[in-house]
Motif scaffolding. Structure first.
Motif, short mmCIF file in Angstrom:
data_model
loop_
_atom_site.label_atom_id
_atom_site.label_comp_id
_atom_site.label_asym_id
_atom_site.label_seq_id
_atom_site.Cartn_x
_atom_site.Cartn_y
_atom_site.Cartn_z
N ALA A 33 0.84 -1.20 0.00
CA ALA A 33 0.00 0.00 0.00
C ALA A 33 0.87 1.25 0.00
O ALA A 33 0.58 2.22 -0.68
CB ALA A 33 -0.92 -0.01 1.21
N LEU A 34 1.95 1.22 0.75
CA LEU A 34 2.86 2.35 0.79
C LEU A 34 3.50 2.56 -0.58
O LEU A 34 3.63 3.68 -1.05
CB LEU A 34 3.95 2.12 1.84
N ALA A 35 3.88 1.49 -1.22
CA ALA A 35 4.50 1.58 -2.54
C ALA A 35 3.54 2.15 -3.57
O ALA A 35 3.93 2.94 -4.42
CB ALA A 35 5.01 0.22 -2.98
N GLU A 36 2.27 1.78 -3.49
CA GLU A 36 1.29 2.28 -4.45
C GLU A 36 1.06 3.77 -4.29
O GLU A 36 0.89 4.49 -5.27
CB GLU A 36 -0.03 1.53 -4.29
N THR A 37 1.08 4.28 -3.05
CA THR A 37 0.83 5.70 -2.85
C THR A 37 1.97 6.55 -3.37
O THR A 37 1.75 7.67 -3.81
CB THR A 37 0.60 6.01 -1.36
N VAL A 69 14.68 3.42 -5.40
CA VAL A 69 15.51 4.30 -4.59
C VAL A 69 14.62 4.98 -3.56
O VAL A 69 13.57 5.54 -3.90
CB VAL A 69 16.23 5.36 -5.46
N ILE A 70 15.06 4.93 -2.31
CA ILE A 70 14.33 5.56 -1.21
C ILE A 70 15.22 6.63 -0.60
O ILE A 70 16.36 6.36 -0.25
CB ILE A 70 13.94 4.53 -0.15
N GLU A 71 14.71 7.84 -0.51
CA GLU A 71 15.41 8.95 0.13
C GLU A 71 14.52 9.54 1.21
O GLU A 71 13.37 9.87 0.95
CB GLU A 71 15.76 10.04 -0.89
N ASP A 72 15.05 9.64 2.40
CA ASP A 72 14.31 10.20 3.54
C ASP A 72 12.96 9.51 3.74
O ASP A 72 11.95 10.14 4.02
CB ASP A 72 14.11 11.71 3.38
N GLY A 73 12.93 8.20 3.57
CA GLY A 73 11.72 7.43 3.78
C GLY A 73 10.70 7.50 2.67
O GLY A 73 9.61 6.95 2.79
#
Length: 93
Positions: A33-37, A69-73
């Protein structure tokens, strides 16, 4: 010949392992769900990541590659290209 069985290092090792597995499953349950948002923002072109992605594909002659890639969450970049197995025609999703 008699084989001795060793006791687990901790009496509750199987229970502890099960607890950790369940905790990890619960923690990752909300990840899709987090990835979809954040997916819409992550698909915007970003030349610095695109260049590295294309260079890695060419240098290592990869049949396919997926990167996030994840930056600052926050998910800032997602890209997939190629196929799962060379010649299979099955795309990476």
């Amino acid at each position: 010949m008699k084989i001795e069985r060793r006791a687990p290092p901790f009496p509750s090792a199987p229970r502890l392992a099960t607890t950790w597995i369940l905790a990890l499953c619960a923690a990752f349950a909300g990840m899709p769900a987090l990835a979809e948002t954040n997916a819409a923002a992550a698909t915007e072109p970003q030349p610095r990541f695109d260049a590295a992605f294309d260079a890695a594909m060419a240098r290592y002659r990869l049949p396919g590659l997926a990167i996030g890639v994840i930056e600052d969450g926050e998910i800032v970049y997602v890209r997939t290209a190629g196929e799962l197995v060379a010649g299979s025609g099955q795309p990476i999703t």
